[in-house]
Design a protein around this motif. Structure first.
Motif, PDB file in Angstrom:
ATOM      1  N   ARG A 135       0.828  -1.222   0.000  1.00 32.19           N
ATOM      2  CA  ARG A 135       0.000   0.000   0.000  1.00 32.19           C
ATOM      3  C   ARG A 135       0.856   1.265   0.000  1.00 32.19           C
ATOM      4  N   ARG A 158      -4.337   2.067 -13.111  1.00 31.35           N
ATOM      5  CA  ARG A 158      -4.710   1.240 -11.950  1.00 31.35           C
ATOM      6  C   ARG A 158      -3.787   1.506 -10.772  1.00 31.35           C
ATOM      7  N   ARG A 161      -4.494   4.997  -9.357  1.00 33.52           N
ATOM      8  CA  ARG A 161      -5.733   5.032  -8.569  1.00 33.52           C
ATOM      9  C   ARG A 161      -5.542   4.341  -7.215  1.00 33.52           C
ATOM     10  N   ALA A 162      -4.746   3.265  -7.201  1.00 37.60           N
ATOM     11  CA  ALA A 162      -4.470   2.590  -5.929  1.00 37.60           C
ATOM     12  C   ALA A 162      -3.707   3.516  -4.982  1.00 37.60           C
ATOM     13  N   ALA A 165      -6.082   6.132  -3.694  1.00 37.58           N
ATOM     14  CA  ALA A 165      -7.008   5.565  -2.707  1.00 37.58           C
ATOM     15  C   ALA A 165      -6.399   5.622  -1.305  1.00 37.58           C
ATOM     16  N   GLU A 166      -5.062   5.503  -1.240  1.00 38.74           N
ATOM     17  CA  GLU A 166      -4.372   5.606   0.039  1.00 38.74           C
ATOM     18  C   GLU A 166      -4.193   7.061   0.465  1.00 38.74           C
ATOM     19  N   ASP A 167      -3.941   7.932  -0.509  1.00 40.45           N
ATOM     20  CA  ASP A 167      -3.709   9.355  -0.216  1.00 40.45           C
ATOM     21  C   ASP A 167      -4.340  10.181  -1.334  1.00 40.45           C
ATOM     22  N   PRO A 168      -5.643  10.521  -1.207  1.00 42.81           N
ATOM     23  CA  PRO A 168      -6.361  11.193  -2.316  1.00 42.81           C
ATOM     24  C   PRO A 168      -5.752  12.522  -2.742  1.00 42.81           C
TER      25      PRO A 168
END
Length: 339
Positions: A135, A158, A161-162, A165-168
């Motif tokens: 992550r 991808r 985006r991952a 998702a952890e730090d927008p």
């Protein structure tokens, strides 16, 4: 208690590289030859665009502490910036051998392999970094950059985006999304992302980041006209032994003109006025010359398609030549300024 290194890191994060350099040089007066301060100085100099000074600082850090993985890693980063990719791989590999359990050295190695266009090795190094923490935002973004440069845009999206998702709000992730949108010609989304990023991090983006639609269009027109105009001329010259060559050349000229003009419109119209406001951040004279030459070449191709006369075709060849030469000059000037 703050140290010269911690103060310099904070200043560098704020984009205040001159002050960060001053802090580090003051620290080196008290601790001359300190490898950590020298490696950090190399990073600050690299980020400020002074790549040769950065390389000297990194090599001084290695001389002071040959076993310093961070010094070897920073030397690799600087060599990548200088396009000395084989040496960068050697330096990054040395850092990875010295500190194999450190994800950052594997990320540096991934970037070095990416610059050398060895994407399999780059992907493997990025995945080794991710193995320590699946992550990790920096490792995910390193993998995303490898995939983007290798042309695997879906995989790059991808991974990005991952990371987001952890730090927008991560600025590098948002920058990468904008870059991917630009490369897929989602121009409106790219420009909107850049504007939002600049609003949140005004020190991060310079004017040339917003001028990318103009640069991209010129690159596309240069490639298209460099192929299309000689093709039209070659077919036109075949009229001596092929009776239909003249009509065929006119048809090709019209197709080349329509395709290139449509491409330019597809990029520049959604981009709006912002790229033109940032034109001053580019070598302006060369850019204007390229724009005029490209427009003239397209217009002359249309004129030839309608009239079948030699003068418009020959002038289109000349205009395309000016476009190509001016583009080469601009790229060289930009490269020299960057180094």
């Amino acid at each position: 208690m703050t140290t010269a290194a911690s103060r310099a890191r904070l200043l560098a994060e704020l984009g205040r590289f001159d002050q960060a350099e001053t802090e580090l040089r003051n620290g080196l007066l008290a601790r001359p030859g300190d490898p950590d301060l020298l490696a950090l100085l190399a990073a600050v100099l690299r980020l400020s665009g002074r790549h040769h000074d950065a390389l000297a600082a990194a090599e001084a850090a290695i001389e002071a502490a040959p076993g310093s993985a961070s010094a070897h890693a920073e030397r690799a980063e600087t060599l990548v910036a200088l396009s000395r990719t084989r040496e960068a791989i050697e330096a990054a590999s040395a850092a990875a051998r010295l500190r194999p359990a450190e994800p950052e050295v594997h990320r540096v190695l991934a970037r070095a392999h990416t610059a050398h266009r060895d994407f399999a090795q780059a992907r493997a190094a990025a995945r080794r970094a991710l193995a320590f923490d699946p992550r990790s935002v920096p490792s995910l973004l390193t993998l995303a950059e490898v995939e983007r440069v290798s042309g695997r845009t879906r995989a790059a999206a991808r991974a990005t985006r991952a990371a987001l998702a952890e730090d927008p709000g991560h600025p590098a992730g948002r920058w990468l999304i904008a870059l991917l949108n630009a490369e897929r010609l989602h121009v409106g989304d790219a420009m909107r992302g850049l504007r939002e990023l600049a609003a949140d991090h005004p020190a991060r983006l310079r004017g040339e980041a917003f001028a990318w639609p103009i640069v991209g269009v010129l690159a596309g027109l240069r490639s298209g006209l460099a192929a299309g105009v000689p093709l039209v001329l070659s077919v036109r010259l075949a009229t001596g032994w092929w009776s239909s060559a003249g009509l065929f050349a006119q048809a090709i000229a019209l197709v080349v003109a329509v395709v290139t003009a449509s491409f330019a419109a597809r990029v520049l119209l959604p981009a709006g006025r912002l790229p033109w406001r940032c034109l001053a951040s580019l070598p302006r004279g060369a850019v204007i010359t390229e724009l005029v030459a490209a427009a003239a070449s397209v217009a002359l191709l249309v004129a030839y398609a309608v009239t079948a006369l030699w003068p418009p075709l020959l002038l289109a060849v000349a205009a395309a030549g000016v476009l190509i030469l001016s583009g080469v000059f601009r790229v060289r000037v930009t490269s020299l300024n960057a180094s």
